[in-house]
Design an enzyme around this catalytic site. Structure first.
Site, PDB file in Angstrom:
ATOM      1  N   GLU A 140      -3.635   7.580  -3.583  1.00 49.96           N
ATOM      2  CA  GLU A 140      -2.892   6.120  -3.104  1.00 49.96           C
ATOM      3  C   GLU A 140      -3.186   5.101  -4.200  1.00 49.96           C
ATOM      4  O   GLU A 140      -4.264   5.225  -5.214  1.00 49.96           O
ATOM      5  CB  GLU A 140      -4.008   5.753  -1.878  1.00 49.96           C
ATOM      6  N   TYR A 191       0.787  -1.401   0.083  1.00 53.28           N
ATOM      7  CA  TYR A 191       0.037   0.073  -0.236  1.00 53.28           C
ATOM      8  C   TYR A 191       0.773   1.113  -0.069  1.00 53.28           C
ATOM      9  O   TYR A 191       1.839   1.220   0.883  1.00 53.28           O
ATOM     10  CB  TYR A 191      -0.929   0.038   1.516  1.00 53.28           C
TER      11      TYR A 191
END
Length: 381
Positions: free
Chosen positions: A189, A101
């Protein structure tokens, strides 16, 4: 303003971030043509502004044409968390061995952007933050100086990313921050960043949210807005020229000044209520603006009661009261109970002429808020 995955990936690709080959499709036939060209395995991904698409059945991996047709038929037109899927992204599958991530957002507590990297990619980052906060490495960036290269390397190292791909991941981190800053983003993101068996690094997903108040600086991004996802009340607030934010409670709040509204929100919470909105109608309270404000809060099905916090400064309290009365003249009975607190210049004169047959009047803000909270409890009981 949220961008769709395919829109964000286009921006990522232009900035040099590796993304899978993909095509957009609005019909089963277009999806099959795309998957035939891209090859198998291929991901068929619903393009809607919701999280958890995979868990909800909005992302499927097809290994042959029959599966591709079945999945395209299932996803196109499906109801996904209240939204109808009208477009899918057909994307080449990635043979991955690890998932990461990577993201950039604003840490409001620190007042700075923060880089975040975790080796626990591919799952909801909120769950990781709640259950294993130490699994997310963070690095704050001073916006006055921007991101230093060592900071991107540092956050990747602290996250425990494998050394042979750390440089590529740090490059993605740096590029994401550049995009965050250049595009007035509030959040950006990739979850997951996939590591392939050949140790290539690929952005398999993309999230990019833009500050709506900065769209005047981002005309190209403004053109990407999907109006189908715009909240009706927020659209109405834009038409009326109000500062409005919808919240999750049931006590509607109206005030003529941001400070007054924020104070009212805090007091609603303090007295055991839950604010339904932030609604600042600006200086004064002319009849038209009051009418529009009431139209907004009455249109919100979550609102069970309303508190009106008005301060008469340059605009006298009696003039404000006349505006409120004029706004109420179109109602024989209010659809939701309203409590008014009026203070400032000529406040007493204003309170004397308010139409108390339709609304409640309190001399102090504390009393007005407590009454509005009790009204909401009675309505929702």
């Amino acid at each position: 303003m949220k961008l769709h995955e395919y829109q964000a990936k286009g921006i990522f690709a232009d900035a040099g971030i590796p993304v899978p080959d993909s095509q957009l499709a609005e019909s089963v036939e277009e999806a099959l043509d795309a998957v035939d060209e891209i090859g198998y395995p291929a991901a068929i991904k619903a393009q809607v502004h919701v999280g958890g698409r995979g868990k909800a059945g909005g992302i499927k991996i097809a290994t042959d044409r029959d599966e591709a047709e079945t999945y395209a038929e299932e996803i196109l037109g499906m109801d996904l968390k209240g939204y109808t899927v009208e477009t899918v992204l057909v994307e080449s599958g990635v043979d991955f061995v690890d998932e990461l991530y990577v993201g950039v957002t604003m840490d409001r507590g620190e007042g700075k952007p923060v880089l975040m990297v975790s080796t626990e990619g591919g799952v909801d980052i909120e769950e990781v933050a709640a259950e294993s906060p130490d699994a997310i490495a963070r690095e704050h960036v001073d916006p006055a100086f921007g991101l230093h290269p060592y900071q991107a390397r540092k956050v990747v190292y602290n996250a425990g990313v494998d050394a042979d791909v750390a440089g590529d991941v740090a490059s993605i981190v740096s590029t994401l921050y550049d995009l965050y800053e250049a595009n007035d983003a509030t959040e950006i993101e990739v979850n997951p960043v996939m590591i392939t068996s050949d140790r290539d690094v690929v952005a398999a997903d993309a999230v990019m949210n833009i500050d709506e108040d900065a769209l005047f600086r981002q005309p190209k991004l403004a053109e990407l807005e999907d109006e189908a996802y715009e909240d009706d009340l927020e659209r109405k607030a834009g038409e009326y020229g109000f500062d409005y934010v919808r919240l999750s409670g049931n006590v509607g709040i109206i005030g003529n000044g941001a400070g007054l509204v924020m104070t009212t929100l805090d007091l609603v919470d303090y007295y055991g209520g839950a604010p339904a909105n932030f609604l600042d109608i600006g200086g004064g309270a002319k009849a038209e603006r009051v009418t529009n404000a009431l139209d907004m809060v009455f249109s919100d099905p979550n609102v069970d009661s309303v508190v009106f916090n008005i301060f008469g400064g340059i605009t006298r309290g009696d003039e404000v009261a006349k505006g409120i009365n004029e706004a109420l003249s179109g109602y024989d009975e209010l659809p939701k109970p309203v409590v008014v607190r009026l203070a400032g210049t000529n406040a007493e004169e204003g309170m004397e002429i308010l139409n108390t047959d339709l609304l409640g009047v309190e001399k102090t803000l504390e009393a007005a808020v407590q009454r509005a909270v009790e009204n909401a409890k009675e309505v929702s009981a």
